[in-house]
Scaffold this active site. Structure first.
Site, PDB file in Angstrom:
ATOM      1  N   ILE A  54      -8.769   8.524   0.992  1.00 46.20           N
ATOM      2  CA  ILE A  54      -8.217   9.886   1.153  1.00 46.20           C
ATOM      3  C   ILE A  54      -7.078   9.880   2.165  1.00 46.20           C
ATOM      4  O   ILE A  54      -6.185  10.715   2.121  1.00 46.20           O
ATOM      5  CB  ILE A  54      -9.264  10.965   1.539  1.00 46.20           C
ATOM      6  CG1 ILE A  54      -9.877  10.687   2.883  1.00 46.20           C
ATOM      7  CG2 ILE A  54     -10.316  11.145   0.477  1.00 46.20           C
ATOM      8  CD1 ILE A  54     -10.602  11.914   3.458  1.00 46.20           C
ATOM      9  N   ARG A  59       1.095  -5.134  -5.399  1.00 45.34           N
ATOM     10  CA  ARG A  59       1.147  -6.321  -4.544  1.00 45.34           C
ATOM     11  C   ARG A  59       1.368  -7.468  -5.521  1.00 45.34           C
ATOM     12  O   ARG A  59       0.541  -7.708  -6.388  1.00 45.34           O
ATOM     13  CB  ARG A  59      -0.148  -6.479  -3.762  1.00 45.34           C
ATOM     14  CG  ARG A  59      -0.455  -5.266  -2.872  1.00 45.34           C
ATOM     15  CD  ARG A  59      -1.564  -5.599  -1.887  1.00 45.34           C
ATOM     16  NE  ARG A  59      -2.194  -4.384  -1.374  1.00 45.34           N
ATOM     17  CZ  ARG A  59      -1.819  -3.770  -0.247  1.00 45.34           C
ATOM     18  NH1 ARG A  59      -0.827  -4.226   0.450  1.00 45.34           N
ATOM     19  NH2 ARG A  59      -2.476  -2.692   0.165  1.00 45.34           N
ATOM     20  N   ARG A 101      -6.062  -2.051   9.255  1.00 42.77           N
ATOM     21  CA  ARG A 101      -6.551  -3.437   9.194  1.00 42.77           C
ATOM     22  C   ARG A 101      -6.351  -4.167  10.521  1.00 42.77           C
ATOM     23  O   ARG A 101      -7.258  -4.766  11.055  1.00 42.77           O
ATOM     24  CB  ARG A 101      -5.765  -4.172   8.115  1.00 42.77           C
ATOM     25  CG  ARG A 101      -6.598  -4.663   6.987  1.00 42.77           C
ATOM     26  CD  ARG A 101      -5.768  -5.432   6.026  1.00 42.77           C
ATOM     27  NE  ARG A 101      -4.491  -4.769   5.762  1.00 42.77           N
ATOM     28  CZ  ARG A 101      -3.838  -4.902   4.632  1.00 42.77           C
ATOM     29  NH1 ARG A 101      -4.339  -5.613   3.670  1.00 42.77           N
ATOM     30  NH2 ARG A 101      -2.658  -4.319   4.449  1.00 42.77           N
ATOM     31  N   GLY A 140       0.835  -1.207   0.000  1.00 41.79           N
ATOM     32  CA  GLY A 140       0.000   0.000   0.000  1.00 41.79           C
ATOM     33  C   GLY A 140       0.862   1.245   0.000  1.00 41.79           C
ATOM     34  O   GLY A 140       1.850   1.309   0.719  1.00 41.79           O
ATOM     35  N   LYS A 172     -24.790  18.082  25.314  1.00 42.03           N
ATOM     36  CA  LYS A 172     -23.770  17.924  24.264  1.00 42.03           C
ATOM     37  C   LYS A 172     -24.461  17.601  22.936  1.00 42.03           C
ATOM     38  O   LYS A 172     -25.332  16.733  22.871  1.00 42.03           O
ATOM     39  CB  LYS A 172     -22.849  16.762  24.670  1.00 42.03           C
ATOM     40  CG  LYS A 172     -21.642  16.612  23.811  1.00 42.03           C
ATOM     41  CD  LYS A 172     -20.650  15.675  24.498  1.00 42.03           C
ATOM     42  CE  LYS A 172     -19.385  15.691  23.693  1.00 42.03           C
ATOM     43  NZ  LYS A 172     -18.922  14.479  23.220  1.00 42.03           N
ATOM     44  N   ARG A 226     -17.713  17.004  12.686  1.00 37.35           N
ATOM     45  CA  ARG A 226     -18.226  17.477  13.975  1.00 37.35           C
ATOM     46  C   ARG A 226     -19.227  18.623  13.775  1.00 37.35           C
ATOM     47  O   ARG A 226     -20.250  18.705  14.460  1.00 37.35           O
ATOM     48  CB  ARG A 226     -17.093  17.930  14.892  1.00 37.35           C
ATOM     49  CG  ARG A 226     -17.630  18.282  16.285  1.00 37.35           C
ATOM     50  CD  ARG A 226     -16.620  18.945  17.190  1.00 37.35           C
ATOM     51  NE  ARG A 226     -15.552  18.062  17.600  1.00 37.35           N
ATOM     52  CZ  ARG A 226     -14.320  18.090  17.098  1.00 37.35           C
ATOM     53  NH1 ARG A 226     -13.995  18.960  16.164  1.00 37.35           N
ATOM     54  NH2 ARG A 226     -13.406  17.271  17.524  1.00 37.35           N
ATOM     55  N   THR A 254       4.152   2.872   5.276  1.00 39.61           N
ATOM     56  CA  THR A 254       2.745   2.452   5.424  1.00 39.61           C
ATOM     57  C   THR A 254       2.035   3.461   6.310  1.00 39.61           C
ATOM     58  O   THR A 254       2.638   3.964   7.270  1.00 39.61           O
ATOM     59  CB  THR A 254       2.622   1.039   6.044  1.00 39.61           C
ATOM     60  OG1 THR A 254       1.268   0.833   6.478  1.00 39.61           O
ATOM     61  CG2 THR A 254       3.532   0.836   7.236  1.00 39.61           C
ATOM     62  N   VAL A 302      16.901   8.707  -1.139  1.00 43.89           N
ATOM     63  CA  VAL A 302      17.764   7.573  -1.517  1.00 43.89           C
ATOM     64  C   VAL A 302      18.570   7.944  -2.765  1.00 43.89           C
ATOM     65  O   VAL A 302      19.802   7.790  -2.805  1.00 43.89           O
ATOM     66  CB  VAL A 302      16.902   6.307  -1.791  1.00 43.89           C
ATOM     67  CG1 VAL A 302      17.742   5.211  -2.454  1.00 43.89           C
ATOM     68  CG2 VAL A 302      16.288   5.790  -0.494  1.00 43.89           C
ATOM     69  N   ASP A 341       4.983  -4.444   6.160  1.00 49.28           N
ATOM     70  CA  ASP A 341       5.586  -5.702   6.639  1.00 49.28           C
ATOM     71  C   ASP A 341       5.699  -6.761   5.547  1.00 49.28           C
ATOM     72  O   ASP A 341       6.674  -7.521   5.510  1.00 49.28           O
ATOM     73  CB  ASP A 341       4.844  -6.233   7.873  1.00 49.28           C
ATOM     74  CG  ASP A 341       3.388  -6.541   7.603  1.00 49.28           C
ATOM     75  OD1 ASP A 341       2.830  -6.000   6.625  1.00 49.28           O
ATOM     76  OD2 ASP A 341       2.791  -7.311   8.377  1.00 49.28           O
ATOM     77  N   ASP A 347      -0.302   2.699   8.252  1.00 53.73           N
ATOM     78  CA  ASP A 347      -0.895   2.008   9.414  1.00 53.73           C
ATOM     79  C   ASP A 347      -0.111   2.151  10.719  1.00 53.73           C
ATOM     80  O   ASP A 347      -0.674   1.947  11.787  1.00 53.73           O
ATOM     81  CB  ASP A 347      -1.051   0.518   9.108  1.00 53.73           C
ATOM     82  CG  ASP A 347      -2.190   0.249   8.133  1.00 53.73           C
ATOM     83  OD1 ASP A 347      -2.899   1.209   7.764  1.00 53.73           O
ATOM     84  OD2 ASP A 347      -2.364  -0.912   7.724  1.00 53.73           O
ATOM     85  N   ASP A 377       2.064   0.084  11.853  1.00 54.48           N
ATOM     86  CA  ASP A 377       1.886  -1.236  12.482  1.00 54.48           C
ATOM     87  C   ASP A 377       3.188  -2.028  12.587  1.00 54.48           C
ATOM     88  O   ASP A 377       3.171  -3.247  12.646  1.00 54.48           O
ATOM     89  CB  ASP A 377       0.843  -2.050  11.693  1.00 54.48           C
ATOM     90  CG  ASP A 377       1.222  -2.215  10.225  1.00 54.48           C
ATOM     91  OD1 ASP A 377       2.186  -1.578   9.766  1.00 54.48           O
ATOM     92  OD2 ASP A 377       0.542  -2.992   9.529  1.00 54.48           O
TER      93      ASP A 377
END
Ligand code: ADP
Ligand code: F6P
Length: 319
Positions: A251, A72, A171, A11, A213, A154, A125, A23, A103, A127, A129
Site C-alpha cells: 500500500i 526489473r 530494504r 520499484g 499509557k 493506534r 523510489t 518530461v 539506484d 525508499d 535512499d
C-alpha cells in the site's frame, strides 16, 4: 536533439506519472518529440516504444503507479541485452533518454551514457535512499500512507492496551520508518542503520504502561536487524504486554501522490529535458533544500545516504 525517450524502471513510486507528464510536456513545449518506453529496460530491449503527445499524458498527474509500466530486467545487465537496448535507441531515433527509477536504474543509465547515449536520471523510489538528493519521488506519499495507517492502528492499540509493531518498507534505508515514526509519535523506531536495543525498548514500554499509557506504537523498517516475529516474542516475554504485527507492504507504493511529490516530479521532469537540450548529459537530477540540482550519475551513486541522526534523537526524546 529531436526526440526524447522516457522510461520508468525498478520499484514503482507515486509521482512517477507526474514525472512522465512533465518530461513529455516540457519536450513538446520546447519543440522536441517524446516517446514512452514500456516496462523499463525490458521494453527498450523489445522495442516496446510509443509516440507520446499532450493527451497521452492527460489525466495522469494524480495517479499512482506508472502508465509506462516498470520492470526489473536481468537481461539488460547482460552484454547481449544491453547491446539490443542500444540498437533499439538507434532504430527509434531516440537522441536523449530520461530514466526514472532507483539506484539500480541509475546504474543502467550510467552505462548507457558511457556507451554514448545522452541520459538523465530522476530519483523515483519510495525508499529515499539516494544520497545526492534530499527527497526522492514517492517518498512523501509513502510516509503519508504509513502515517494514516499508524493513526488507525493506534486506535485499536489503545482499546486493547497492546503494543503494535508496524512494519514499513525500506530494504536498506530507515527513512520511511523515521519520518512516519516521528510524525506518528512512535514509541520506538527500528531502522537498518542502527543497532537495536530490545531491553531499552522494553524498559520504555513498561514505564509508559506504569503511567497509564494505553497505546504503544513501534515502527520497524523491513531492513532492520530483527524480524517482526522475533520482536513480538521478545517484547511479550520481557514486558508481559500483548503485541501484534501489521505489515503495511505494497500500500506504501501506490495511491494518489501528495502535492509535494507531484510538485517535485514536475520540477525534476522539466529540468531533465532542459539538461538534455543544453547538452549537459549523464546527470542525476535531485533537490537540495529548495534548489533543483544535477550531478554526474556515478558521483551521485557514490554519495552515501545516512540517517538523519538529529531527527532520530528527536523522535526518541519526544516519545
Ligand atoms: P531500482 O531502480 O528501484 O533500484 P533495481 O535495482 O531492480 O531497481 O534496478 C532496476 C533495473 O535497472 C534492473 O532490473 C536492471 O535492468 C537495471 N540495473 C540495475 N543494476 C544495474 C547495473 N549494475 N548495470 C546495468 N543495469 C542495472
Ligand atoms: O525499492 C522500493 C521497494 O519498495 C523497497 O522498499 C522494497 O524492499 C522493495 O522495493 C520491494 O520490491 P519488489 O517490488 O521487488 O517486491
Amino acid at each position: 536533439m529531436k526526440r526524447i525517450g522516457v522510461l520508468t524502471s525498478g520499484g514503482d513510486s507515486p509521482g512517477m506519472n507526474a514525472a512522465i507528464r512533465s518530461v513529455v510536456r516540457t519536450a513538446i513545449f520546447k519543440g522536441v518529440e517524446a516517446v514512452g518506453i514500456k516496462r523499463g529496460y525490458e521494453g527498450l530491449i523489445n522495442g516496446d516504444i510509443k509516440e507520446m503527445d499532450m493527451s497521452s499524458v492527460g489525466g495522469i498527474i494524480h495517479r499512482g503507479g506508472t502508465i509506462l509500466g516498470t520492470a526489473r530486467s536481468e537481461y539488460f545487465k547482460t552484454e547481449e541485452g544491453f547491446n539490443k537496448a542500444l540498437n533499439m535507441l538507434k532504430i527509434f531515433k531516440i537522441d536523449g533518454l530520461v530514466v526514472i527509477g532507483g539506484d539500480g536504474s541509475m546504474k543502467g543509465a550510467a552505462k548507457l551514457n558511457q556507451a554514448g547515449v545522452p541520459a538523465i536520471v530522476l530519483p523515483g523510489t519510495i525508499d529515499n535512499d539516494l544520497g545526492y538528493t534530499d527527497f526522492t519521488i514517492g517518498f512523501d506519499t509513502a510516509v503519508n500512507t504509513a502515517l494514516s495507517a499508524i493513526g488507525k492502528i493506534r486506535d485499536t492499540s489503545s482499546s486493547h492496551g497492546r503494543a503494535m509493531i508496524i512494519e514499513v518498507m525500506g530494504r536498506n534505508c530507515g527513512d520511511i520508518a523515521l519520518y512516519a515514526g516521528l510524525a506518528g509519535g512512535a514509541d520506538a523506531i527500528l531502522v537498518p542503520e542502527r543497532e537495536i536495543d530490545i531491553d531499552f525498548i522494553c524498559q520504555r514500554l513498561v514505564v509508559g504502561k506504569n503511567r497509564g499509557k494505553l497505546h504503544n506504537i513501534i515502527i520497524l523498517a523491513e531492513g532492520a536487524h530483527i524480524t517482526s516475529d522475533e520482536l513480538t516474542r521478545q517484547i511479550a516475554e520481557k514486558t508481559g504486554i500483548e503485541c501484534r504485527v501489521s505489515v503495511l507492504g505494497y500500500i506504501q507504493r501506490g495511491g494518489t501522490p501528495t502535492a509535494s511529490d507531484i510538485i517535485l516530479a514536475s520540477k525534476l521532469g522539466c529540468r531533465a529535458v532542459e539538461l538534455l537540450l543544453e547538452g549537459k548529459v549523464g546527470r542525476a537530477v535531485g533537490i537540495k533544500g529548495y534548489d533543483i540540482v544535477d550531478i554526474e550519475i556515478n558521483e551521485a551513486l557514490q554519495m552515501k545516504d545516512g540517517l538523519d541522526d538529529a531527527m532520530f534523537d528527536l523522535a526518541l526524546m519526544l516519545s
